[in-house]
Design a protein around this motif. Structure first.
Motif, PDB file in Angstrom:
ATOM      1  N   ILE A   1      46.031  33.941  48.919  1.00 55.28           N
ATOM      2  CA  ILE A   1      45.702  32.795  48.087  1.00 55.28           C
ATOM      3  C   ILE A   1      44.594  33.191  47.125  1.00 55.28           C
ATOM      4  CG2 ILE A   1      44.844  30.433  48.084  1.00 55.28           C
ATOM      5  CD1 ILE A   1      46.080  30.039  50.779  1.00 55.28           C
ATOM      6  N   SER A   2      44.836  33.040  45.849  1.00 57.00           N
ATOM      7  CA  SER A   2      43.895  33.504  44.832  1.00 57.00           C
ATOM      8  C   SER A   2      42.795  32.482  44.597  1.00 57.00           C
ATOM      9  CB  SER A   2      44.643  33.769  43.523  1.00 57.00           C
ATOM     10  OG  SER A   2      43.736  34.082  42.484  1.00 57.00           O
ATOM     11  N   ASP A   3      41.596  32.993  44.265  1.00 62.17           N
ATOM     12  CA  ASP A   3      40.485  32.140  43.865  1.00 62.17           C
ATOM     13  C   ASP A   3      40.126  32.386  42.404  1.00 62.17           C
ATOM     14  OD1 ASP A   3      39.479  34.651  44.083  1.00 62.17           O
ATOM     15  OD2 ASP A   3      37.727  34.118  45.280  1.00 62.17           O
ATOM     16  N   GLU A   4      41.104  32.768  41.595  1.00 62.04           N
ATOM     17  CA  GLU A   4      40.854  33.076  40.195  1.00 62.04           C
ATOM     18  C   GLU A   4      40.394  31.870  39.394  1.00 62.04           C
ATOM     19  OE1 GLU A   4      40.866  35.946  38.570  1.00 62.04           O
ATOM     20  OE2 GLU A   4      41.240  37.069  40.401  1.00 62.04           O
ATOM     21  N   GLN A   5      40.629  30.666  39.906  1.00 61.66           N
ATOM     22  CA  GLN A   5      40.194  29.468  39.192  1.00 61.66           C
ATOM     23  C   GLN A   5      38.740  29.118  39.474  1.00 61.66           C
ATOM     24  OE1 GLN A   5      42.189  28.141  36.945  1.00 61.66           O
ATOM     25  NE2 GLN A   5      43.743  29.638  37.485  1.00 61.66           N
ATOM     26  N   ASP A   6      38.093  29.840  40.376  1.00 65.68           N
ATOM     27  CA  ASP A   6      36.691  29.597  40.699  1.00 65.68           C
ATOM     28  C   ASP A   6      35.831  30.526  39.846  1.00 65.68           C
ATOM     29  OD1 ASP A   6      34.229  29.165  41.744  1.00 65.68           O
ATOM     30  OD2 ASP A   6      34.782  29.517  43.833  1.00 65.68           O
ATOM     31  N   PHE A   7      35.092  29.947  38.905  1.00 65.84           N
ATOM     32  CA  PHE A   7      34.304  30.762  37.971  1.00 65.84           C
ATOM     33  C   PHE A   7      33.238  31.568  38.711  1.00 65.84           C
ATOM     34  CE2 PHE A   7      30.571  31.311  35.268  1.00 65.84           C
ATOM     35  CZ  PHE A   7      31.134  31.998  34.198  1.00 65.84           C
TER      36      PHE A   7
ATOM     37  N   GLY B   1      32.996  26.808  47.059  1.00 66.80           N
ATOM     38  CA  GLY B   1      33.483  25.483  46.697  1.00 66.80           C
ATOM     39  C   GLY B   1      34.979  25.375  46.585  1.00 66.80           C
ATOM     40  N   GLU B   2      35.748  26.375  46.897  1.00 69.18           N
ATOM     41  CA  GLU B   2      37.196  26.342  46.797  1.00 69.18           C
ATOM     42  C   GLU B   2      37.802  26.788  48.114  1.00 69.18           C
ATOM     43  OE1 GLU B   2      39.076  25.264  44.471  1.00 69.18           O
ATOM     44  OE2 GLU B   2      37.593  24.911  42.921  1.00 69.18           O
ATOM     45  N   VAL B   3      39.024  26.333  48.371  1.00 66.22           N
ATOM     46  CA  VAL B   3      39.765  26.835  49.515  1.00 66.22           C
ATOM     47  C   VAL B   3      40.173  28.259  49.187  1.00 66.22           C
ATOM     48  CG1 VAL B   3      41.796  26.528  50.938  1.00 66.22           C
ATOM     49  CG2 VAL B   3      40.565  24.544  50.117  1.00 66.22           C
TER      50      VAL B   3
END
Length: 249
Positions: free
Chosen positions: A124-130, A113-115
């Protein structure tokens, strides 16, 4: 006592009947317009018979009355106008979950669900995607990472400022703060005979600061062997001490 004669009365009645017979018959005009039934009927009678349904909106010609437009307006007001076709429903909006957030351009793929990353770039980090973080991290791994960060943490202790190396010549800042007079005010005696041209002497320096420093190193401000301070204010080649003074205010 005289007797009335009915002959004149009878003659007047006959004359009234004769005139009534000659008068053309008229219809009831109560509440009607221009002598033809009612005004709405008159307008519809004046308009040519339409072979096609009236348009939803009729624009009258410029500069005159349009009977066709008026008749169409009356029919719509009385409910006799054709019902306009129901507009087609709008297409449904696309599902926002089927594309990257923010309307990302081509070349960006979606993960959880995230770029997540651009092709060829994994920075590019996906640390905001739980969901993405929960899939690869645990409480134990978080504790190990915190301990590793603490071990790499370095506190830089402050050090003494470096000392100026040896004798670097006169300090023009100290000289500026030691003076209070404005540029152009003569404070030192100068001879009227100038053996050197001031403009040519000052042109040898890259800046007024360098000229002032060399001026002080050669005996200034009391002596001016190179004619750098012809007005005797103690400032060589238009050097200005006021910016250094204003810095302390």
């Amino acid at each position: 006592m005289s007797r009335l004669h009915p002959a004149p009365v009878a003659g007047a009645s006959a004359l009234a009947l004769l005139l009534a017979a000659c008068t053309p018959a008229t219809t009831d005009t109560s509440g009607s317009g221009v002598g033809f039934q009612d005004y709405n009927s008159y307008i519809r009678g004046a308009a040519p018979a339409a072979t096609a349904p009236a348009p939803a909106a009729v624009t009258p010609p410029m500069g005159g009355f349009d009977p066709t437009a008026a008749a169409a307006a009356i029919d719509r007001a009385e409910g006799r106008a054709p019902v306009a076709a129901t507009p087609a429903p709008l297409p449904p909006l696309p599902d926002s979950s089927s594309r990257p957030r923010g309307g990302a351009p081509a070349g960006i793929r979606e993960e959880s669900g995230e770029v997540a990353a651009i092709v060829g770039n994994t920075g590019i980090s996906d640390e905001q995607d739980f969901n993405a973080v929960a899939a690869r991290e645990t409480i134990e791994s978080d504790a190990e990472r915190i301990a590793r960060n603490r071990a790499e943490y370095v506190v830089v202790q402050p050090k003494d400022l470096p000392q100026r190396p040896g004798d670097t010549g006169p300090n023009i800042v100290e000289f500026a703060l030691a003076t209070t007079h404005a540029p152009g005010v003569q404070m030192y005696r100068r001879s009227g005979m100038a053996l050197r041209d001031t403009n040519a002497a000052c042109a040898k320096y890259a800046s007024p600061d360098q000229a002032q420093q060399d001026f002080l190193a050669r005996g200034g401000p009391e002596r001016d062997r190179l004619n750098l301070d012809p007005d005797g204010d103690g400032f060589a080649c238009s050097w200005d001490p006021r910016p250094f003074r204003n810095a302390l205010r």
